[in-house]
Design an enzyme around this catalytic site. Sequence first.
Site, PDB file in Angstrom:
ATOM      1  N   ASP A  11       1.703   8.830  -1.989  1.00 43.53           N
ATOM      2  CA  ASP A  11       1.642   9.164  -3.408  1.00 43.53           C
ATOM      3  C   ASP A  11       2.989   8.871  -4.076  1.00 43.53           C
ATOM      4  O   ASP A  11       3.044   8.431  -5.216  1.00 43.53           O
ATOM      5  CB  ASP A  11       1.267  10.634  -3.610  1.00 43.53           C
ATOM      6  CG  ASP A  11      -0.038  10.986  -2.926  1.00 43.53           C
ATOM      7  OD1 ASP A  11      -1.080  10.960  -3.590  1.00 43.53           O
ATOM      8  OD2 ASP A  11       0.000  11.272  -1.715  1.00 43.53           O
ATOM      9  N   GLU A  20      -0.366   5.607 -13.425  1.00 45.54           N
ATOM     10  CA  GLU A  20      -1.524   4.901 -12.888  1.00 45.54           C
ATOM     11  C   GLU A  20      -2.792   5.484 -13.476  1.00 45.54           C
ATOM     12  O   GLU A  20      -2.969   6.705 -13.517  1.00 45.54           O
ATOM     13  CB  GLU A  20      -1.550   5.016 -11.361  1.00 45.54           C
ATOM     14  CG  GLU A  20      -2.586   4.118 -10.728  1.00 45.54           C
ATOM     15  CD  GLU A  20      -2.461   4.052  -9.224  1.00 45.54           C
ATOM     16  OE1 GLU A  20      -1.779   3.142  -8.729  1.00 45.54           O
ATOM     17  OE2 GLU A  20      -3.035   4.925  -8.555  1.00 45.54           O
ATOM     18  N   ASP A  46       2.032   8.822 -10.192  1.00 52.46           N
ATOM     19  CA  ASP A  46       0.725   8.665  -9.563  1.00 52.46           C
ATOM     20  C   ASP A  46       0.060  10.034  -9.684  1.00 52.46           C
ATOM     21  O   ASP A  46       0.381  10.955  -8.935  1.00 52.46           O
ATOM     22  CB  ASP A  46       0.870   8.259  -8.099  1.00 52.46           C
ATOM     23  CG  ASP A  46      -0.472   8.129  -7.389  1.00 52.46           C
ATOM     24  OD1 ASP A  46      -1.466   7.757  -8.049  1.00 52.46           O
ATOM     25  OD2 ASP A  46      -0.525   8.389  -6.172  1.00 52.46           O
TER      26      ASP A  46
END
Length: 186
Positions: free
Chosen positions: A145, A72, A12
């Site tokens: 996260d 992502e 992420d």
Amino acid sequence: MANKSKIILGIDPGTLVMGYGLILIEGKKVSLIDMDVLKLSKFKDHYERLQLIHSRVHELIHQHKPNSFAIEAPFFGKNVQSMLKLGRAQGVAIAAAMQGGLPVTEYSPKKVKQSVTGNGNADKEQVWLMLQRILQITERPDYFDATDALAVAVCHFYQEGSPLAGISKAKGWDKFLQQHPERISK
């Protein structure tokens, strides 16, 4: 091949906090290897943050030897400067993965949520609760996260196992031209 184990590294990306998650796949069983964050907020220089992202991704690849890398995709916000910085962070992480010889796959936040929870609009708490069930995790991490990165890795696992995996993503004219190269005038 079905019993061969593999490791997926999920990222992420972030310029203040980068989450990462690693899962082990053994047949159809998935288990947690590690999830954590790289805190970057104490470093004021953006280029130093980028270097730290690259180094950490490189270390994770060297330490765990993953077979694939999933990240992502940044969502589109209104602040252009933030988007540029996030894009750079993502690019540096991707470059480290490619340097490590890993295939890279990118997923939208909506796709990750849909794959993990069945709801593309799920909130971070819902994603975390589903990850707890899937991976039998009891300890709650300090940062979402880390769970977001873990969700990216789990999403990749599900997408690889999908009957639609490997089907060409070319759409429209690109797909038509691939299927009919004789139609291209020179």
